[in-house]
Scaffold this motif. Structure first.
Motif, mmCIF file in Angstrom:
data_model
loop_
_atom_site.group_PDB
_atom_site.id
_atom_site.type_symbol
_atom_site.label_atom_id
_atom_site.label_comp_id
_atom_site.label_asym_id
_atom_site.label_seq_id
_atom_site.Cartn_x
_atom_site.Cartn_y
_atom_site.Cartn_z
ATOM 1 N N ARG A 19 40.599 102.700 -83.228
ATOM 2 C CA ARG A 19 39.879 102.946 -84.488
ATOM 3 C C ARG A 19 40.539 104.062 -85.291
ATOM 4 N NH1 ARG A 19 36.587 99.843 -87.190
ATOM 5 N NH2 ARG A 19 35.323 101.576 -87.941
ATOM 6 N N HIS A 22 44.047 103.085 -86.545
ATOM 7 C CA HIS A 22 43.920 102.096 -87.616
ATOM 8 C C HIS A 22 43.643 102.763 -88.956
ATOM 9 C CE1 HIS A 22 42.918 98.246 -89.484
ATOM 10 N NE2 HIS A 22 41.882 98.849 -90.025
ATOM 11 N N PHE A 23 42.840 103.795 -88.930
ATOM 12 C CA PHE A 23 42.520 104.465 -90.189
ATOM 13 C C PHE A 23 43.422 105.675 -90.447
ATOM 14 C CE2 PHE A 23 38.623 101.956 -89.648
ATOM 15 C CZ PHE A 23 38.667 101.279 -90.854
ATOM 16 N N LYS A 63 32.507 81.999 -78.706
ATOM 17 C CA LYS A 63 33.226 82.193 -79.954
ATOM 18 C C LYS A 63 32.319 81.840 -81.129
ATOM 19 C CE LYS A 63 37.152 81.083 -82.686
ATOM 20 N NZ LYS A 63 38.392 80.415 -82.933
ATOM 21 N N ARG A 66 28.346 86.205 -83.473
ATOM 22 C CA ARG A 66 28.759 87.534 -83.912
ATOM 23 C C ARG A 66 27.703 88.609 -83.710
ATOM 24 N NH1 ARG A 66 29.407 83.827 -87.334
ATOM 25 N NH2 ARG A 66 31.478 82.953 -87.687
ATOM 26 N N ARG A 72 30.614 92.323 -82.124
ATOM 27 C CA ARG A 72 30.714 93.542 -82.926
ATOM 28 C C ARG A 72 31.992 94.304 -82.601
ATOM 29 N NH1 ARG A 72 25.784 97.262 -82.048
ATOM 30 N NH2 ARG A 72 24.619 95.700 -83.197
ATOM 31 N N LEU A 74 34.776 93.164 -81.230
ATOM 32 C CA LEU A 74 35.965 92.419 -81.640
ATOM 33 C C LEU A 74 36.266 92.692 -83.111
ATOM 34 C CD1 LEU A 74 35.346 88.986 -79.858
ATOM 35 C CD2 LEU A 74 37.061 90.684 -79.241
ATOM 36 N N ARG A 75 35.229 92.683 -83.930
ATOM 37 C CA ARG A 75 35.439 92.949 -85.357
ATOM 38 C C ARG A 75 35.894 94.379 -85.592
ATOM 39 N NH1 ARG A 75 30.571 90.401 -85.573
ATOM 40 N NH2 ARG A 75 29.422 92.203 -86.337
ATOM 41 N N GLN A 76 35.253 95.313 -84.886
ATOM 42 C CA GLN A 76 35.606 96.720 -85.100
ATOM 43 C C GLN A 76 37.050 97.014 -84.706
ATOM 44 O OE1 GLN A 76 33.529 99.843 -85.877
ATOM 45 N NE2 GLN A 76 32.758 98.227 -87.190
ATOM 46 N N ARG A 78 39.393 94.643 -84.648
ATOM 47 C CA ARG A 78 40.253 93.633 -85.298
ATOM 48 C C ARG A 78 40.934 92.722 -84.281
ATOM 49 N NH1 ARG A 78 37.618 96.378 -88.520
ATOM 50 N NH2 ARG A 78 38.463 97.424 -90.350
ATOM 51 N N PHE A 79 40.159 92.319 -83.266
ATOM 52 C CA PHE A 79 40.676 91.321 -82.333
ATOM 53 C C PHE A 79 40.077 89.967 -82.646
ATOM 54 C CE2 PHE A 79 41.416 94.934 -79.317
ATOM 55 C CZ PHE A 79 42.729 94.656 -79.008
ATOM 56 N N LYS A 80 40.835 88.942 -82.370
ATOM 57 C CA LYS A 80 40.271 87.600 -82.403
ATOM 58 C C LYS A 80 39.578 87.356 -81.058
ATOM 59 C CE LYS A 80 43.911 85.266 -85.080
ATOM 60 N NZ LYS A 80 43.484 85.758 -86.358
ATOM 61 N N TRP A 81 38.577 86.499 -81.069
ATOM 62 C CA TRP A 81 37.837 86.180 -79.850
ATOM 63 C C TRP A 81 38.805 85.746 -78.744
ATOM 64 C CZ3 TRP A 81 36.872 82.134 -76.522
ATOM 65 C CH2 TRP A 81 35.720 82.221 -75.740
ATOM 66 N N MET A 448 32.477 99.884 -76.730
ATOM 67 C CA MET A 448 31.552 100.223 -77.819
ATOM 68 C C MET A 448 31.360 101.729 -77.932
ATOM 69 S SD MET A 448 30.752 97.873 -79.735
ATOM 70 C CE MET A 448 29.691 98.874 -80.769
ATOM 71 N N VAL A 451 34.277 103.160 -79.809
ATOM 72 C CA VAL A 451 34.171 102.772 -81.222
ATOM 73 C C VAL A 451 33.091 103.600 -81.916
ATOM 74 C CG1 VAL A 451 33.400 100.899 -82.747
ATOM 75 C CG2 VAL A 451 35.059 100.424 -80.925
ATOM 76 N N ASP B 16 40.327 90.561 -92.504
ATOM 77 C CA ASP B 16 40.758 91.513 -91.491
ATOM 78 C C ASP B 16 39.593 91.934 -90.597
ATOM 79 O OD1 ASP B 16 42.738 93.124 -90.351
ATOM 80 O OD2 ASP B 16 42.047 94.874 -91.466
ATOM 81 N N ILE B 17 38.439 92.145 -91.206
ATOM 82 C CA ILE B 17 37.276 92.601 -90.443
ATOM 83 C C ILE B 17 36.695 91.472 -89.592
ATOM 84 C CG2 ILE B 17 34.881 93.377 -90.699
ATOM 85 C CD1 ILE B 17 35.813 95.002 -93.112
ATOM 86 N N ASP B 20 37.494 85.737 -87.290
ATOM 87 C CA ASP B 20 36.971 84.452 -86.817
ATOM 88 C C ASP B 20 36.121 83.733 -87.871
ATOM 89 O OD1 ASP B 20 38.161 84.628 -84.295
ATOM 90 O OD2 ASP B 20 36.527 85.827 -83.515
ATOM 91 N N GLU B 37 28.139 87.140 -91.149
ATOM 92 C CA GLU B 37 27.271 88.081 -90.455
ATOM 93 C C GLU B 37 27.905 89.458 -90.404
ATOM 94 O OE1 GLU B 37 25.796 86.830 -86.619
ATOM 95 O OE2 GLU B 37 24.929 85.109 -87.654
ATOM 96 N N LYS B 52 41.346 103.398 -97.160
ATOM 97 C CA LYS B 52 42.650 103.425 -96.499
ATOM 98 C C LYS B 52 43.721 102.749 -97.355
ATOM 99 C CE LYS B 52 45.005 101.253 -92.607
ATOM 100 N NZ LYS B 52 44.861 100.262 -91.533
#
Lengths: 464, 83
Positions: A19, A22-23, A63, A66, A72, A74-76, A78-81, A448, A451, B16-17, B20, B37, B52
């Motif tokens: 995290r 990334h920022f 998959k 969400r 949550r 995965l999104r935070q 930036r991974f794909k399932w 989590m 994150v 990006d966020i 999927d 969602e 950013k």
């Protein structure tokens, strides 16, 4: 000067690092061990890959789902399932002497088992479910409180209560005998409502994905770099001193080493009221067998056993281990894609252990006791699953001593201290805690935790 | 940046966020939350990605203006027109 130094390259430290990197932060993860993973790691021995740490990933979600913690994070990050490539469990069981409850990743199975085996309790169970769903895990206000008290006020059958608690305590309760209500709710959802899964390649796949992403974002990782001291000036941390004396400066420090352990690193640790370290530690036996586990009569993913109708979750005082209760797990028994299967059969078993007794053994006693307790543990488990000992071709065993050697957790306490620091804060405005002692357990919980601490404190310009 | 370009940037952030999610046929007038969602953590990530990538600072009291694509683009237009 780093923006943030992270102590520990376990799941929570790596997630926080991703995290921050990334920022755009300049971030460094310091790890005392020569490899990453912390409480969840892997090793190679005699040409075989072994996993240590959790048997399974909890909080499974398909998959596209969400809502839960998995989606949550995965999104935070930036991974794909697919990058976690989790395969769901085949089915698990809570095994007590006269009753067994099957469950899987669909809560309906557990409900129907309760209807069959505890007739009259289904409404009470539904009532408990709605209380668990009402628990808000974002707001910590209702976290403390006796889970046993609340469950006993809802469910009247004492055996059902013991059975429901058994897996939840086993998979993450640092407190003896009882659980905090919040911890109970989080564990209940993660195990009974979301469920177990595992990547075909085990925990190493998750760790490799985390570290690859962290490095790609420019994050720095230093292995064999233990922190001996957290430096403090004018009531703030200004950086750390490594075991070899090197000093590193940072604006903020986050530690996943455990609360008690982190306080001990602080230069001013005397000023902080000492907290209670955890007391619960474990042994784990890993057997490699010459057949697939299902072919020796073990088709389950995980079996939580207990040999009386009362479940005891406590440190064994008089013996090296307490084998009245245990967890049996086979990494073979997950629904891997296209019927893929591990080449060899693995059966892992865990039991409660006494840290002080294990640590005080001489070298030769230690080796002997490992063999003795490995056999006793399998024998104890063989009351609930078939005895597979004639199929064993290799074994390994870890003890509280191993846990302490690789994690530096006081007392070899895997689940950390009983009192959690839910908000991750410490006595210093720019020192934070993440990981096990922040109250998140399991692989998904640890991620989590990293994150959420990154979001809450480390990514803010307007600190404290 | 033109409003179209800003819209593309926001789409890129959403992609990006939520890698999927299928966001190709997002309805600009409807709120993001009704279509994908997004929880509060995701929402904050839109703000952080804008900061950013484009150094756009969005004060917390303006967050409600980022509810839909149309309102987001309208809000960002004066802030990003010279980029």
């Amino acid at each position: 000067m780093y923006d943030t130094i992270i102590i520990g390259a376990g799941m929570s430290g790596l997630a926080a690092g991703i995290r921050l990197a990334h920022f755009g932060q300049k971030v460094c993860i310091l790890e005392r061990h020569y490899t990453i993973g912390g409480l969840n790691s892997f090793y190679r021995l005699d040409g075989r890959d072994y996993d240590v740490g959790l048997h399974a990933v909890t909080n499974y979600a398909e998959k596209g789902d969400r809502r839960g913690p998995l989606g949550r994070l995965l999104r935070q990050l930036r991974f794909k399932w697919e990058e976690f490539s989790l395969s769901p469990q085949l089915g698990s069981r809570i095994a007590f002497p006269d009753t067994s409850l099957a469950f899987d990743n669909d809560l309906e199975l557990l409900k129907s088992e309760i209807r069959d085996k505890f007739p009259g309790q289904e409404d009470a169970f539904d009532n408990l479910l709605s209380q668990i769903l009402d628990y808000d895990d974002i707001n910590d206000d209702n976290y403390p409180g006796s889970a046993r008290g609340i469950v006993a006020a809802t469910i009247s059958d004492p055996l059902l209560i013991e059975m429901l608690f058994c897996p939840l305590m086993w998979y993450g309760n640092a407190r003896e005998h009882d659980m905090d209500w919040g911890q109970f709710c989080i564990m209940f959802r993660s195990i009974y409502m979301e469920g177990f899964a595992r990547p075909f390649k085990g925990v190493r796949l998750l760790l490799k994905n985390l570290i690859r992403k962290y490095r790609k974002l420019g994050g720095e990782l230093r292995l064999r770099s233990g922190v001996q001291k957290i430096k403090i000036e004018d009531g703030r941390t200004v950086g750390v001193v490594l075991d070899d004396g090197e000093e590193l400066e940072a604006r903020k420090v986050v530690s996943s080493a455990g609360y008690f352990e982190t306080m001990r690193m602080c230069e001013d640790c005397q000023s902080e009221k000492p907290s209670e370290p955890g007391r619960l530690s474990f042994v784990e036996s890993i057997s490699v067998i010459d057949k697939q586990p299902k072919d020796v009569g073990y088709p389950s993913t995980i079996v939580f056993f207990n040999d009386t109708n009362k479940f005891h979750w406590e440190k064994p005082e008089d013996q090296l281990c307490d084998i009245r209760t245990g967890v049996i797990c086979s990494p073979n028994n997950f629904a891997y894609p296209a019927g893929e299967q591990l080449d060899e059969g693995f059966i892992r078993m865990t039991a409660l252990a006494n840290f002080d007794r294990w640590i005080n053994l001489s070298e030769s006693e230690y080796e002997r006791e490992k063999i003795i307790w490995n056999d006793r543990l399998i024998e104890s488990a063989a009351r609930f699953i078939p005895d597979f000992r004639r199929h064993v071709k290799a074994t390994d065993m870890f003890t509280p001593k191993t846990i302490q050697r690789f994690t530096w957790h006081t007392n070899g306490a895997i689940y950390g201290a009983p009192d959690k620091r839910l908000d991750g804060s410490t006595h210093l405005p720019n020192l934070f805690i993440c990981g096990t002692d922040q109250g998140f357990v399991g692989i998904i919980g640890a991620i989590m935790s990293g994150v959420s601490i990154a979001n809450r404190y480390l990514l803010r310009d307007d600190e404290e | 940046m033109t409003p179209d370009k800003i819209r593309d940037e926001v789409l890129d952030i959403l992609r990006d966020i939520a890698p999927d999610d299928d966001i190709t046929d997002i309805d600009d007038e409807k709120s993001f939350r009704d279509q994908i969602e997004l929880d509060s953590m995701d929402f904050l990530d839109i703000v952080m990605e804008l900061r950013k990538r484009h150094r756009v600072q969005i004060p917390e009291e303006d967050y409600p203006q980022l509810a839909s694509m149309a309102s987001t683009v309208a809000y960002l237009e004066p802030l990003m027109k010279d980029m």
